[in-house]
Design an enzyme around this catalytic site. Structure first.
Site, PDB file in Angstrom:
ATOM      1  N   ARG A  25      -7.060  19.844  22.732  1.00 19.00           N
ATOM      2  CA  ARG A  25      -5.725  19.781  23.346  1.00 19.00           C
ATOM      3  C   ARG A  25      -5.309  18.325  23.397  1.00 19.00           C
ATOM      4  O   ARG A  25      -6.070  17.490  23.905  1.00 19.00           O
ATOM      5  CB  ARG A  25      -5.760  20.323  24.780  1.00 19.00           C
ATOM      6  CG  ARG A  25      -5.791  21.820  24.859  1.00 19.00           C
ATOM      7  CD  ARG A  25      -5.808  22.272  26.305  1.00 19.00           C
ATOM      8  NE  ARG A  25      -5.871  23.724  26.362  1.00 19.00           N
ATOM      9  CZ  ARG A  25      -6.956  24.441  26.119  1.00 19.00           C
ATOM     10  NH1 ARG A  25      -8.090  23.834  25.808  1.00 19.00           N
ATOM     11  NH2 ARG A  25      -6.920  25.753  26.192  1.00 19.00           N
TER      12      ARG A  25
ATOM     13  N   ALA B 278      -5.006  11.079  21.567  1.00 23.05           N
ATOM     14  CA  ALA B 278      -4.808  11.332  23.001  1.00 23.05           C
ATOM     15  C   ALA B 278      -5.201  12.761  23.408  1.00 23.05           C
ATOM     16  O   ALA B 278      -4.348  13.564  23.793  1.00 23.05           O
ATOM     17  CB  ALA B 278      -3.354  11.044  23.391  1.00 23.05           C
TER      18      ALA B 278
ATOM     19  N   ASN C 110      -4.526   8.701   1.853  1.00 23.69           N
ATOM     20  CA  ASN C 110      -4.853   8.079   3.145  1.00 23.69           C
ATOM     21  C   ASN C 110      -5.338   9.098   4.163  1.00 23.69           C
ATOM     22  O   ASN C 110      -6.459   9.050   4.611  1.00 23.69           O
ATOM     23  CB  ASN C 110      -3.622   7.382   3.730  1.00 23.69           C
ATOM     24  CG  ASN C 110      -3.544   5.910   3.368  1.00 23.69           C
ATOM     25  OD1 ASN C 110      -4.469   5.357   2.785  1.00 23.69           O
ATOM     26  ND2 ASN C 110      -2.447   5.279   3.735  1.00 23.69           N
ATOM     27  N   GLU C 111      -4.442  10.003   4.555  1.00 30.56           N
ATOM     28  CA  GLU C 111      -4.789  10.943   5.612  1.00 30.56           C
ATOM     29  C   GLU C 111      -3.782  12.074   5.726  1.00 30.56           C
ATOM     30  O   GLU C 111      -2.695  12.010   5.145  1.00 30.56           O
ATOM     31  CB  GLU C 111      -4.890  10.247   6.979  1.00 30.56           C
ATOM     32  CG  GLU C 111      -3.586   9.951   7.691  1.00 30.56           C
ATOM     33  CD  GLU C 111      -2.836   8.769   7.112  1.00 30.56           C
ATOM     34  OE1 GLU C 111      -1.789   9.007   6.470  1.00 30.56           O
ATOM     35  OE2 GLU C 111      -3.277   7.633   7.266  1.00 30.56           O
TER      36      GLU C 111
ATOM     37  N   ASP D  31      -2.253  15.159  21.635  1.00 27.10           N
ATOM     38  CA  ASP D  31      -1.077  14.849  20.823  1.00 27.10           C
ATOM     39  C   ASP D  31      -1.237  15.298  19.379  1.00 27.10           C
ATOM     40  O   ASP D  31      -0.268  15.696  18.737  1.00 27.10           O
ATOM     41  CB  ASP D  31      -0.808  13.334  20.838  1.00 27.10           C
ATOM     42  CG  ASP D  31      -0.168  12.885  22.143  1.00 27.10           C
ATOM     43  OD1 ASP D  31       0.049  13.749  23.022  1.00 27.10           O
ATOM     44  OD2 ASP D  31       0.100  11.677  22.286  1.00 27.10           O
TER      45      ASP D  31
ATOM     46  N   ASP E 117       0.831  -1.198   0.000  1.00 32.61           N
ATOM     47  CA  ASP E 117       0.000   0.000   0.000  1.00 32.61           C
ATOM     48  C   ASP E 117       0.869   1.253   0.000  1.00 32.61           C
ATOM     49  O   ASP E 117       0.551   2.250  -0.653  1.00 32.61           O
ATOM     50  CB  ASP E 117      -0.922   0.003   1.226  1.00 32.61           C
ATOM     51  CG  ASP E 117      -2.088  -0.970   1.069  1.00 32.61           C
ATOM     52  OD1 ASP E 117      -2.427  -1.301  -0.083  1.00 32.61           O
ATOM     53  OD2 ASP E 117      -2.651  -1.387   2.090  1.00 32.61           O
ATOM     54  N   GLY E 118       1.983   1.186   0.738  1.00 25.46           N
ATOM     55  CA  GLY E 118       2.913   2.317   0.783  1.00 25.46           C
ATOM     56  C   GLY E 118       3.445   2.655  -0.607  1.00 25.46           C
ATOM     57  O   GLY E 118       3.641   3.823  -0.939  1.00 25.46           O
TER      58      GLY E 118
HETATM   59  P1  NAP Z   1       4.758   2.386   6.720  1.00 32.51           P
HETATM   60  O1  NAP Z   1       5.155   2.782   8.106  1.00 32.51           O
HETATM   61  O2  NAP Z   1       5.642   1.500   5.922  1.00 32.51           O
HETATM   62  O3  NAP Z   1       3.267   1.795   6.682  1.00 32.51           O
HETATM   63  C1  NAP Z   1       2.461   1.586   7.752  1.00 32.51           C
HETATM   64  C2  NAP Z   1       1.492   0.437   7.442  1.00 32.51           C
HETATM   65  O4  NAP Z   1       0.245   0.970   6.956  1.00 32.51           O
HETATM   66  C3  NAP Z   1       1.973  -0.560   6.389  1.00 32.51           C
HETATM   67  O5  NAP Z   1       1.695  -1.866   6.842  1.00 32.51           O
HETATM   68  C4  NAP Z   1       1.142  -0.183   5.184  1.00 32.51           C
HETATM   69  O6  NAP Z   1       0.961  -1.248   4.292  1.00 32.51           O
HETATM   70  C5  NAP Z   1      -0.156   0.177   5.851  1.00 32.51           C
HETATM   71  N1  NAP Z   1      -1.129   0.942   5.054  1.00 32.51           N
HETATM   72  C6  NAP Z   1      -0.912   1.995   4.231  1.00 32.51           C
HETATM   73  N2  NAP Z   1      -2.066   2.429   3.709  1.00 32.51           N
HETATM   74  C7  NAP Z   1      -3.044   1.642   4.206  1.00 32.51           C
HETATM   75  C8  NAP Z   1      -4.447   1.598   4.046  1.00 32.51           C
HETATM   76  N3  NAP Z   1      -5.085   2.488   3.282  1.00 32.51           N
HETATM   77  N4  NAP Z   1      -5.144   0.653   4.725  1.00 32.51           N
HETATM   78  C9  NAP Z   1      -4.505  -0.235   5.519  1.00 32.51           C
HETATM   79  N5  NAP Z   1      -3.186  -0.239   5.718  1.00 32.51           N
HETATM   80  C10 NAP Z   1      -2.460   0.692   5.071  1.00 32.51           C
HETATM   81  O7  NAP Z   1       4.528   3.731   5.876  1.00 32.51           O
HETATM   82  P2  NAP Z   1       3.999   3.821   4.403  1.00 32.51           P
HETATM   83  O8  NAP Z   1       3.971   2.457   3.774  1.00 32.51           O
HETATM   84  O9  NAP Z   1       4.730   4.934   3.755  1.00 32.51           O
HETATM   85  O10 NAP Z   1       2.487   4.258   4.655  1.00 32.51           O
HETATM   86  C11 NAP Z   1       2.177   5.521   5.185  1.00 32.51           C
HETATM   87  C12 NAP Z   1       0.971   5.295   5.998  1.00 32.51           C
HETATM   88  O11 NAP Z   1       1.316   4.683   7.228  1.00 32.51           O
HETATM   89  C13 NAP Z   1       0.263   6.562   6.417  1.00 32.51           C
HETATM   90  O12 NAP Z   1      -0.573   7.045   5.405  1.00 32.51           O
HETATM   91  C14 NAP Z   1      -0.508   6.092   7.653  1.00 32.51           C
HETATM   92  O13 NAP Z   1      -1.814   5.690   7.323  1.00 32.51           O
HETATM   93  C15 NAP Z   1       0.245   4.859   8.109  1.00 32.51           C
HETATM   94  N6  NAP Z   1       0.653   5.043   9.497  1.00 32.51           N
HETATM   95  C16 NAP Z   1       0.049   4.291  10.435  1.00 32.51           C
HETATM   96  C17 NAP Z   1       0.314   4.467  11.766  1.00 32.51           C
HETATM   97  C18 NAP Z   1      -0.403   3.618  12.769  1.00 32.51           C
HETATM   98  O14 NAP Z   1      -1.175   2.746  12.354  1.00 32.51           O
HETATM   99  N7  NAP Z   1      -0.206   3.848  14.048  1.00 32.51           N
HETATM  100  C19 NAP Z   1       1.252   5.428  12.175  1.00 32.51           C
HETATM  101  C20 NAP Z   1       1.865   6.192  11.193  1.00 32.51           C
HETATM  102  C21 NAP Z   1       1.554   5.995   9.851  1.00 32.51           C
HETATM  103  P3  NAP Z   1       2.157  -1.783   3.362  1.00 32.51           P
HETATM  104  O15 NAP Z   1       3.030  -2.615   4.240  1.00 32.51           O
HETATM  105  O16 NAP Z   1       1.410  -2.631   2.346  1.00 32.51           O
HETATM  106  O17 NAP Z   1       2.871  -0.624   2.751  1.00 32.51           O
HETATM  107 MN    MN Z   2       4.993   0.528   3.729  1.00 31.27          MN
END
Ligand code: NAP
Ligand code: MN
Length: 264
Positions: free
Chosen positions: A148, A185, A122-123, A150, A45-46
């Site tokens: 107020r 939070a 995504n967001e 995080d 997805d990333g």
């Molecule tokens: P990453 O740290 O490698 O990815 C975080 C995880 O989110 C990976 O397992 C990724 O899947 C998954 N993911 C991404 N889009 C998704 C979706 N629409 N639905 C379900 N899972 C999804 O960073 P990245 O791959 O660059 O992705 C950035 C995304 O990480 C941000 O958009 C944010 O949504 C997410 N994120 C999540 C958290 C959390 O859950 N606490 C914290 C920070 C960021 P893949 O392994 O297939 O890439």
């Molecule tokens: Mn990823």
């Protein structure tokens, strides 16, 4: 038809990308990294988030497809052993297109100047640079609360299974043209009060965040992070633009949710 292909960059994804390139060219498709009709992302997805940002200048003329070389993804829902089938489908059949909503972010500055505009698949999240984030939250032009805590996360429906889900937000079906605001939070006591629940806004409602004491914020747009100084307001709403996915077979959203989070 013209195609572009992006890889996560690991060995497995790179090899698969090369194989798909050859197959597609065998079927008379042209590699075009500037004006593709179809963008194939190989990885996770990333990787598709990255492909989206790379080709966001021609969303109305491009359809995306995701192949996963790791675990099943929400955007990357084709497996490596399906790629022959996928290539034939891309080359030979007129494919269906589904559209998913996007999030529009506009940052305005205290010194005036040109506002910055971003688009998220995504967001977008907002956090303070130091200490607690304090923001006045306006919805549809009216003061709603002073937050107020995080930070805040504003997600699209297809992003609702990512960061938003970890914050206790709801999973929203991508056919719903909406955005969701989830808290990180929040401080809630006798003095400070927030609603505490995630909010889902329809496409004609705007959320405006106005700083109360700080001026500098860390804003994320999907995987990208930007430091924004001297911020006057951050405006969130459903974008007029959409992302288009090429669909070659049914794979209902709720099945993807089940297969990803429960069992497959
Ligand atoms: P990453 O740290 O490698 O990815 C975080 C995880 O989110 C990976 O397992 C990724 O899947 C998954 N993911 C991404 N889009 C998704 C979706 N629409 N639905 C379900 N899972 C999804 O960073 P990245 O791959 O660059 O992705 C950035 C995304 O990480 C941000 O958009 C944010 O949504 C997410 N994120 C999540 C958290 C959390 O859950 N606490 C914290 C920070 C960021 P893949 O392994 O297939 O890439
Ligand atoms: Mn990823």
């Amino acid at each position: 038809m013209k195609f572009a292909i992006t890889s996560k960059g690991d060995d497995k994804s790179n090899k698969l990308m090369q194989r798909m390139k050859m197959y597609l060219q065998d079927f008379e498709l042209t590699l075009d990294e500037e004006r593709p009709d179809i963008v194939i992302s190989v990885g996770g997805d990333g990787t598709l988030l990255y492909a989206f940002h790379r080709f966001k200048y021609r969303l109305d003329q491009t359809a995306f497809v995701g192949v996963h070389t790791g675990h099943l993804g929400f955007y990357a829902d084709w497996t490596p052993d399906e790629i022959e089938k996928l290539v034939i489908a891309i080359a030979k059949t007129p494919y269906q297109v589904v559209e998913y909503p996007l999030l529009e972010v506009i940052v305005r500055y205290k010194h005036g100047g040109v506002p910055s505009k971003f688009l998220a698949l995504n967001e977008s999240t907002v956090k303070g640079v130091e200490g607690t984030l304090v923001m006045d939250i306006e919805i549809k032009g009216q003061q709603f609360e002073t937050f107020r805590g995080d930070g805040l996360c504003v997600s699209t429906p297809s992003g609702s299974t990512a960061y938003n889900k970890a914050l206790g937000g709801a999973i929203i079906h991508p056919s719903i043209n909406a955005i969701q605001i989830a808290e990180m939070a929040s401080i809630n006591n006798r003095v400070f009060r927030t609603v505490g629940s995630p909010l889902i806004l329809p496409d004609h409602h705007t959320c405006m965040m106005k700083p109360v004491n700080q001026n500098d914020f860390i804003i994320t747009i999907d995987h990208l992070q930007v430091l924004q100084r001297d911020v006057k307001s951050i405006q969130y709403r459903v974008s007029d633009e959409k992302i288009r996915f090429a669909r070659f077979r049914p794979f209902p959203f709720w099945k993807r949710v089940r297969d990803s989070f429960i069992a497959d």
